[in-house]
Design a protein around this motif. Structure first.
Motif, mmCIF file in Angstrom:
data_model
loop_
_atom_site.group_PDB
_atom_site.id
_atom_site.type_symbol
_atom_site.label_atom_id
_atom_site.label_comp_id
_atom_site.label_asym_id
_atom_site.label_seq_id
_atom_site.Cartn_x
_atom_site.Cartn_y
_atom_site.Cartn_z
ATOM 1 N N LEU A 14 0.811 -1.218 0.000
ATOM 2 C CA LEU A 14 0.000 0.000 0.000
ATOM 3 C C LEU A 14 0.846 1.271 0.000
ATOM 4 O O LEU A 14 0.314 2.372 0.036
ATOM 5 C CB LEU A 14 -0.941 0.010 1.205
ATOM 6 C CG LEU A 14 -2.010 -1.074 1.234
ATOM 7 C CD1 LEU A 14 -2.767 -1.049 2.552
ATOM 8 C CD2 LEU A 14 -2.962 -0.926 0.054
ATOM 9 N N ASN A 15 2.172 1.097 -0.001
ATOM 10 C CA ASN A 15 3.104 2.216 -0.023
ATOM 11 C C ASN A 15 2.902 3.130 1.194
ATOM 12 O O ASN A 15 2.834 4.347 1.061
ATOM 13 C CB ASN A 15 2.984 3.002 -1.337
ATOM 14 C CG ASN A 15 4.179 3.883 -1.574
ATOM 15 O OD1 ASN A 15 5.250 3.669 -1.001
ATOM 16 N ND2 ASN A 15 3.999 4.892 -2.398
ATOM 17 N N ILE A 16 2.796 2.512 2.376
ATOM 18 C CA ILE A 16 2.631 3.257 3.618
ATOM 19 C C ILE A 16 3.968 3.253 4.352
ATOM 20 O O ILE A 16 4.454 2.196 4.761
ATOM 21 C CB ILE A 16 1.520 2.623 4.490
ATOM 22 C CG1 ILE A 16 0.184 2.772 3.766
ATOM 23 C CG2 ILE A 16 1.474 3.256 5.873
ATOM 24 C CD1 ILE A 16 -0.984 2.118 4.453
ATOM 25 N N PRO A 17 4.574 4.445 4.512
ATOM 26 C CA PRO A 17 5.879 4.510 5.184
ATOM 27 C C PRO A 17 5.759 4.162 6.677
ATOM 28 O O PRO A 17 4.673 4.197 7.259
ATOM 29 C CB PRO A 17 6.309 5.964 4.984
ATOM 30 C CG PRO A 17 5.071 6.711 4.658
ATOM 31 C CD PRO A 17 4.108 5.741 4.057
ATOM 32 N N ASN A 18 6.887 3.867 7.287
ATOM 33 C CA ASN A 18 6.905 3.457 8.691
ATOM 34 C C ASN A 18 6.284 4.503 9.614
ATOM 35 O O ASN A 18 5.548 4.162 10.538
ATOM 36 C CB ASN A 18 8.333 3.130 9.143
ATOM 37 C CG ASN A 18 8.846 1.864 8.502
ATOM 38 O OD1 ASN A 18 8.081 1.007 8.078
ATOM 39 N ND2 ASN A 18 10.166 1.738 8.416
ATOM 40 N N TRP A 19 6.602 5.782 9.403
ATOM 41 C CA TRP A 19 6.076 6.823 10.287
ATOM 42 C C TRP A 19 4.551 6.864 10.231
ATOM 43 O O TRP A 19 3.887 7.064 11.256
ATOM 44 C CB TRP A 19 6.665 8.203 9.955
ATOM 45 C CG TRP A 19 6.261 8.768 8.621
ATOM 46 C CD1 TRP A 19 6.934 8.631 7.447
ATOM 47 C CD2 TRP A 19 5.099 9.550 8.334
ATOM 48 N NE1 TRP A 19 6.266 9.282 6.436
ATOM 49 C CE2 TRP A 19 5.137 9.860 6.959
ATOM 50 C CE3 TRP A 19 4.044 10.029 9.086
ATOM 51 C CZ2 TRP A 19 4.151 10.626 6.330
ATOM 52 C CZ3 TRP A 19 3.055 10.790 8.470
ATOM 53 C CH2 TRP A 19 3.119 11.079 7.099
#
Length: 188
Positions: A14-19
Protein backbone atom coordinates in the motif's frame (compact mmCIF):
# COMPACT_ATOMS: atom_id res chain seq x y z
CA UNK A 1 6.43 -13.57 13.24
CA UNK A 2 4.41 -14.65 10.19
CA UNK A 3 1.64 -12.18 11.17
CA UNK A 4 4.11 -9.29 11.44
CA UNK A 5 5.56 -10.24 8.06
CA UNK A 6 2.08 -10.17 6.52
CA UNK A 7 1.41 -6.74 8.02
CA UNK A 8 4.78 -5.46 6.77
CA UNK A 9 4.10 -6.81 3.28
CA UNK A 10 0.64 -5.20 3.23
CA UNK A 11 2.05 -1.82 4.31
CA UNK A 12 4.72 -2.07 1.63
CA UNK A 13 2.14 -3.00 -1.00
CA UNK A 14 0.00 0.00 0.00
CA UNK A 15 3.10 2.22 -0.02
CA UNK A 16 2.63 3.26 3.62
CA UNK A 17 5.88 4.51 5.18
CA UNK A 18 6.90 3.46 8.69
CA UNK A 19 6.08 6.82 10.29
CA UNK A 20 2.52 6.63 8.92
CA UNK A 21 2.12 3.01 10.04
CA UNK A 22 3.11 4.04 13.58
CA UNK A 23 0.68 6.97 13.48
CA UNK A 24 -2.14 4.67 12.30
CA UNK A 25 -1.37 2.22 15.10
CA UNK A 26 -1.46 5.02 17.72
CA UNK A 27 -4.73 6.35 16.31
CA UNK A 28 -6.24 2.88 16.43
CA UNK A 29 -5.12 2.50 20.05
CA UNK A 30 -6.71 5.86 20.88
CA UNK A 31 -9.99 4.69 19.32
CA UNK A 32 -10.26 1.33 21.08
CA UNK A 33 -11.78 2.78 24.30
CA UNK A 34 -14.60 4.32 22.25
CA UNK A 35 -15.68 0.80 21.22
CA UNK A 36 -16.78 0.22 24.81
CA UNK A 37 -18.41 3.57 25.61
CA UNK A 38 -21.96 3.49 26.93
CA UNK A 39 -24.88 4.87 24.95
CA UNK A 40 -24.53 8.59 25.58
CA UNK A 41 -24.49 10.45 22.29
CA UNK A 42 -28.04 10.95 21.03
CA UNK A 43 -27.24 11.28 17.33
CA UNK A 44 -25.52 7.90 17.23
CA UNK A 45 -28.61 6.34 18.76
CA UNK A 46 -30.82 8.00 16.13
CA UNK A 47 -28.60 6.65 13.33
CA UNK A 48 -28.65 3.17 14.85
CA UNK A 49 -32.44 3.33 15.32
CA UNK A 50 -32.92 4.15 11.66
CA UNK A 51 -30.37 1.46 10.77
CA UNK A 52 -32.35 -1.08 12.80
CA UNK A 53 -35.52 0.01 11.02
CA UNK A 54 -33.83 -0.58 7.66
CA UNK A 55 -32.72 -4.03 8.83
CA UNK A 56 -36.35 -4.80 9.66
CA UNK A 57 -37.59 -3.68 6.25
CA UNK A 58 -39.05 -0.31 7.28
CA UNK A 59 -39.07 2.22 4.42
CA UNK A 60 -36.63 5.09 4.95
CA UNK A 61 -38.09 8.62 4.73
CA UNK A 62 -41.72 7.45 4.49
CA UNK A 63 -42.10 5.16 7.53
CA UNK A 64 -38.94 6.23 9.36
CA UNK A 65 -37.40 9.67 9.05
CA UNK A 66 -34.47 11.81 10.05
CA UNK A 67 -32.90 14.72 8.20
CA UNK A 68 -29.72 13.11 6.84
CA UNK A 69 -29.05 11.44 3.48
CA UNK A 70 -29.20 7.63 3.41
CA UNK A 71 -25.57 6.42 3.47
CA UNK A 72 -25.11 7.04 7.20
CA UNK A 73 -28.22 4.99 7.98
CA UNK A 74 -27.04 2.23 5.65
CA UNK A 75 -23.71 2.12 7.49
CA UNK A 76 -25.61 1.98 10.82
CA UNK A 77 -27.81 -0.81 9.44
CA UNK A 78 -24.75 -2.76 8.32
CA UNK A 79 -23.11 -2.22 11.73
CA UNK A 80 -26.15 -3.31 13.73
CA UNK A 81 -24.70 -2.24 17.07
CA UNK A 82 -22.82 0.68 18.57
CA UNK A 83 -19.62 -1.35 18.89
CA UNK A 84 -19.57 -2.22 15.18
CA UNK A 85 -20.61 1.33 14.27
CA UNK A 86 -17.51 2.57 16.14
CA UNK A 87 -15.35 -0.11 14.49
CA UNK A 88 -16.56 1.06 11.06
CA UNK A 89 -15.77 4.63 12.14
CA UNK A 90 -12.24 3.57 13.14
CA UNK A 91 -11.72 1.94 9.74
CA UNK A 92 -13.04 5.04 7.94
CA UNK A 93 -10.77 7.21 10.08
CA UNK A 94 -7.66 5.18 9.32
CA UNK A 95 -8.48 5.27 5.61
CA UNK A 96 -8.95 9.05 5.84
CA UNK A 97 -5.57 9.47 7.53
CA UNK A 98 -3.83 7.44 4.82
CA UNK A 99 -5.57 9.38 2.05
CA UNK A 100 -4.76 12.69 3.73
CA UNK A 101 -1.09 11.68 4.04
CA UNK A 102 -0.95 10.80 0.35
CA UNK A 103 -2.62 14.10 -0.60
CA UNK A 104 -0.22 16.00 1.69
CA UNK A 105 2.64 14.12 0.00
CA UNK A 106 1.47 15.42 -3.37
CA UNK A 107 0.84 19.00 -2.19
CA UNK A 108 4.04 19.25 -0.11
CA UNK A 109 6.23 17.20 -2.43
CA UNK A 110 9.83 17.16 -1.24
CA UNK A 111 8.89 18.56 2.20
CA UNK A 112 8.64 15.42 4.32
CA UNK A 113 8.56 17.28 7.64
CA UNK A 114 5.60 19.40 6.49
CA UNK A 115 3.81 16.26 5.27
CA UNK A 116 4.33 14.57 8.62
CA UNK A 117 3.19 17.58 10.67
CA UNK A 118 0.08 18.11 8.53
CA UNK A 119 -0.83 14.43 8.73
CA UNK A 120 -0.19 14.29 12.48
CA UNK A 121 -2.43 17.33 13.06
CA UNK A 122 -5.15 15.85 10.86
CA UNK A 123 -4.92 12.49 12.64
CA UNK A 124 -5.11 14.04 16.10
CA UNK A 125 -7.95 16.43 15.27
CA UNK A 126 -10.02 13.66 13.70
CA UNK A 127 -9.26 11.02 16.34
CA UNK A 128 -9.47 12.77 19.69
CA UNK A 129 -12.83 13.32 21.41
CA UNK A 130 -12.13 17.08 21.54
CA UNK A 131 -13.80 17.62 18.15
CA UNK A 132 -16.02 14.51 18.33
CA UNK A 133 -13.53 12.45 16.36
CA UNK A 134 -14.65 9.34 18.22
CA UNK A 135 -18.34 9.93 17.44
CA UNK A 136 -19.98 8.07 14.57
CA UNK A 137 -21.20 11.23 12.86
CA UNK A 138 -21.75 11.70 9.17
CA UNK A 139 -18.84 14.15 8.87
CA UNK A 140 -16.39 11.51 10.01
CA UNK A 141 -17.59 9.01 7.42
CA UNK A 142 -17.97 11.65 4.71
CA UNK A 143 -14.27 12.52 4.98
CA UNK A 144 -13.12 9.12 3.76
CA UNK A 145 -15.21 9.34 0.58
CA UNK A 146 -14.29 12.99 -0.11
CA UNK A 147 -10.59 12.44 0.51
CA UNK A 148 -10.70 9.38 -1.75
CA UNK A 149 -12.17 11.51 -4.55
CA UNK A 150 -9.65 14.30 -3.99
CA UNK A 151 -6.78 11.78 -3.91
CA UNK A 152 -7.81 10.38 -7.28
CA UNK A 153 -8.06 13.86 -8.82
CA UNK A 154 -4.71 15.05 -7.46
CA UNK A 155 -2.59 11.92 -7.51
CA UNK A 156 -3.85 9.67 -10.29
CA UNK A 157 -3.91 9.96 -14.07
CA UNK A 158 -7.03 11.89 -15.10
CA UNK A 159 -8.60 9.39 -17.45
CA UNK A 160 -12.33 8.71 -17.80
CA UNK A 161 -12.24 5.74 -15.40
CA UNK A 162 -10.57 7.74 -12.61
CA UNK A 163 -12.80 10.77 -13.17
CA UNK A 164 -15.88 8.56 -13.01
CA UNK A 165 -14.70 6.82 -9.84
CA UNK A 166 -13.87 10.17 -8.24
CA UNK A 167 -17.35 11.42 -9.12
CA UNK A 168 -18.91 8.32 -7.60
CA UNK A 169 -16.94 8.89 -4.39
CA UNK A 170 -18.07 12.53 -4.29
CA UNK A 171 -21.64 11.33 -4.82
CA UNK A 172 -21.39 8.86 -1.94
CA UNK A 173 -19.86 11.60 0.19
CA UNK A 174 -22.81 13.87 -0.65
CA UNK A 175 -25.22 11.04 0.20
CA UNK A 176 -23.47 10.74 3.56
CA UNK A 177 -23.63 14.45 4.44
CA UNK A 178 -24.95 17.19 2.15
CA UNK A 179 -22.16 19.78 2.81
CA UNK A 180 -19.83 17.52 0.82
CA UNK A 181 -21.26 19.25 -2.25
CA UNK A 182 -19.05 22.23 -1.41
CA UNK A 183 -15.89 20.21 -2.05
CA UNK A 184 -16.71 19.91 -5.72
CA UNK A 185 -16.44 23.65 -6.61
CA UNK A 186 -13.18 23.83 -4.64
CA UNK A 187 -11.73 20.98 -6.71
CA UNK A 188 -12.98 22.46 -9.98
Amino acid sequence: KPMLKKIHDLLEKLNIPNWLAILLFVCLLLRIPSFFEPFYYGDEMIYLTLGQGLRQGVALYSDLHDNKPPVLYLIAALAGSLVWFKVFLAIASLISIVLFAKIAGKIFEGKLKTQKVATLLFALLTTLPLLEGNTANAENFMMAFSLGAIYILLCKKLNIKNLLFSGILFGISFLTKVPAVFYLPVII
